[in-house]
Design a protein around this motif. Structure first.
Motif, PDB file in Angstrom:
ATOM      1  N   GLY A  67       0.794  -1.205   0.000  1.00 57.27           N
ATOM      2  CA  GLY A  67       0.000   0.000   0.000  1.00 57.27           C
ATOM      3  C   GLY A  67       0.833   1.264   0.000  1.00 57.27           C
ATOM      4  N   MET A  68       1.930   1.233  -0.748  1.00 58.01           N
ATOM      5  CA  MET A  68       2.845   2.371  -0.773  1.00 58.01           C
ATOM      6  C   MET A  68       2.213   3.568  -1.471  1.00 58.01           C
ATOM      7  SD  MET A  68       5.103   0.688   0.802  1.00 58.01           S
ATOM      8  CE  MET A  68       6.597   1.651   0.838  1.00 58.01           C
ATOM      9  N   ASP A  69       2.598   4.745  -1.020  1.00 58.89           N
ATOM     10  CA  ASP A  69       1.972   5.967  -1.519  1.00 58.89           C
ATOM     11  C   ASP A  69       2.794   6.685  -2.592  1.00 58.89           C
ATOM     12  OD1 ASP A  69       1.251   5.943   1.765  1.00 58.89           O
ATOM     13  OD2 ASP A  69      -0.414   6.219   0.360  1.00 58.89           O
ATOM     14  N   TYR A  70       4.091   6.562  -2.520  1.00 65.17           N
ATOM     15  CA  TYR A  70       4.967   7.222  -3.492  1.00 65.17           C
ATOM     16  C   TYR A  70       6.011   6.231  -3.979  1.00 65.17           C
ATOM     17  CZ  TYR A  70       2.967  11.412  -1.376  1.00 65.17           C
ATOM     18  OH  TYR A  70       2.096  12.375  -0.905  1.00 65.17           O
ATOM     19  N   TRP A  71       6.345   6.349  -5.279  1.00 64.05           N
ATOM     20  CA  TRP A  71       7.297   5.435  -5.899  1.00 64.05           C
ATOM     21  C   TRP A  71       8.355   6.197  -6.675  1.00 64.05           C
ATOM     22  CZ3 TRP A  71       7.103   0.122  -5.391  1.00 64.05           C
ATOM     23  CH2 TRP A  71       5.938  -0.401  -4.823  1.00 64.05           C
ATOM     24  N   GLY A  72       9.565   5.644  -6.674  1.00 63.40           N
ATOM     25  CA  GLY A  72      10.590   6.134  -7.564  1.00 63.40           C
ATOM     26  C   GLY A  72      10.461   5.474  -8.922  1.00 63.40           C
ATOM     27  N   LYS A  73      11.359   5.846  -9.826  1.00 65.17           N
ATOM     28  CA  LYS A  73      11.292   5.294 -11.183  1.00 65.17           C
ATOM     29  C   LYS A  73      12.102   4.022 -11.340  1.00 65.17           C
ATOM     30  CE  LYS A  73      10.245   9.695 -13.411  1.00 65.17           C
ATOM     31  NZ  LYS A  73      10.642  10.680 -14.450  1.00 65.17           N
ATOM     32  N   GLY A  74      12.908   3.703 -10.365  1.00 67.76           N
ATOM     33  CA  GLY A  74      13.622   2.438 -10.371  1.00 67.76           C
ATOM     34  C   GLY A  74      15.048   2.540 -10.870  1.00 67.76           C
ATOM     35  N   THR A  75      15.854   1.544 -10.472  1.00 66.16           N
ATOM     36  CA  THR A  75      17.227   1.419 -10.931  1.00 66.16           C
ATOM     37  C   THR A  75      17.478  -0.059 -11.239  1.00 66.16           C
ATOM     38  OG1 THR A  75      19.544   1.919 -10.409  1.00 66.16           O
ATOM     39  CG2 THR A  75      18.182   1.164  -8.589  1.00 66.16           C
ATOM     40  N   LEU A  76      18.143  -0.315 -12.352  1.00 63.17           N
ATOM     41  CA  LEU A  76      18.317  -1.687 -12.825  1.00 63.17           C
ATOM     42  C   LEU A  76      19.544  -2.325 -12.185  1.00 63.17           C
ATOM     43  CD1 LEU A  76      17.580  -4.017 -14.752  1.00 63.17           C
ATOM     44  CD2 LEU A  76      18.981  -2.868 -16.495  1.00 63.17           C
ATOM     45  N   VAL A  77      19.328  -3.519 -11.661  1.00 60.21           N
ATOM     46  CA  VAL A  77      20.412  -4.348 -11.132  1.00 60.21           C
ATOM     47  C   VAL A  77      20.483  -5.613 -11.971  1.00 60.21           C
ATOM     48  CG1 VAL A  77      21.214  -5.719  -9.179  1.00 60.21           C
ATOM     49  CG2 VAL A  77      20.217  -3.445  -8.799  1.00 60.21           C
ATOM     50  N   THR A  78      21.650  -5.873 -12.520  1.00 56.27           N
ATOM     51  CA  THR A  78      21.859  -7.067 -13.326  1.00 56.27           C
ATOM     52  C   THR A  78      22.991  -7.881 -12.710  1.00 56.27           C
ATOM     53  OG1 THR A  78      21.175  -5.892 -15.331  1.00 56.27           O
ATOM     54  CG2 THR A  78      22.338  -7.976 -15.622  1.00 56.27           C
ATOM     55  N   VAL A  79      22.697  -9.137 -12.399  1.00 60.92           N
ATOM     56  CA  VAL A  79      23.690 -10.018 -11.794  1.00 60.92           C
ATOM     57  C   VAL A  79      24.035 -11.109 -12.800  1.00 60.92           C
ATOM     58  CG1 VAL A  79      24.269 -11.473  -9.825  1.00 60.92           C
ATOM     59  CG2 VAL A  79      22.691  -9.541  -9.536  1.00 60.92           C
ATOM     60  N   SER A  80      25.282 -11.150 -13.204  1.00 63.36           N
ATOM     61  CA  SER A  80      25.700 -12.140 -14.187  1.00 63.36           C
ATOM     62  C   SER A  80      26.239 -13.385 -13.490  1.00 63.36           C
ATOM     63  CB  SER A  80      26.768 -11.555 -15.102  1.00 63.36           C
ATOM     64  OG  SER A  80      27.925 -11.231 -14.361  1.00 63.36           O
TER      65      SER A  80
END
Length: 121
Positions: free
Chosen positions: A107-120
């Protein structure tokens, strides 16, 4: 209004570490519970970790417990996610979110746009 901006994502090898940061605008940051969520390709967004407004309580998804640590610095309006022992299945877009009236797990009220994490592997 609260604006959230994530940073710190990138490409890392399995077993490595990353530290995500989420910078928040607004004077009420210190009164909000905060959470980290992630969405892997083709999957629904899922809860990762949460922290209470004071930092005194933290919560983790079973999949990251013992590997990830959430923390916050209210003086800097920033919440962090330290990720250790990363696995390929941790690959996802990671989102920071603010909860004005709950525990930071849903039930979060505010969100960021995100950051990509890639694990090889």
């Amino acid at each position: 209004q609260v604006q959230l901006v994530e940073s710190g994502g990138g490409l890392v090898q399995a077993g490595g570490s990353l530290r995500l940061s989420c910078a928040a605008s607004g004077r009420t940051f210190s009164s909000y519970a905060m959470g980290w969520f992630r969405q892997a390709p083709g999957k629904e967004r899922e809860f990762v970790a949460a922290i209470s407004w004071s930092g005194g309580s933290t919560y983790y998804a079973d999949s990251v417990k013992g590997r990830f640590t959430i923390s916050r610095d209210n003086a800097k309006n920033t919440v962090y996610l330290q990720m250790n022992s990363l696995k390929p299945e941790d690959t996802a877009v990671y989102y920071c979110a603010a909860d004005t009236d709950g525990l930071g797990r849903e039930g979060m009220d505010y969100w960021g746009k995100g950051t990509l994490v890639t694990v090889s592997s």
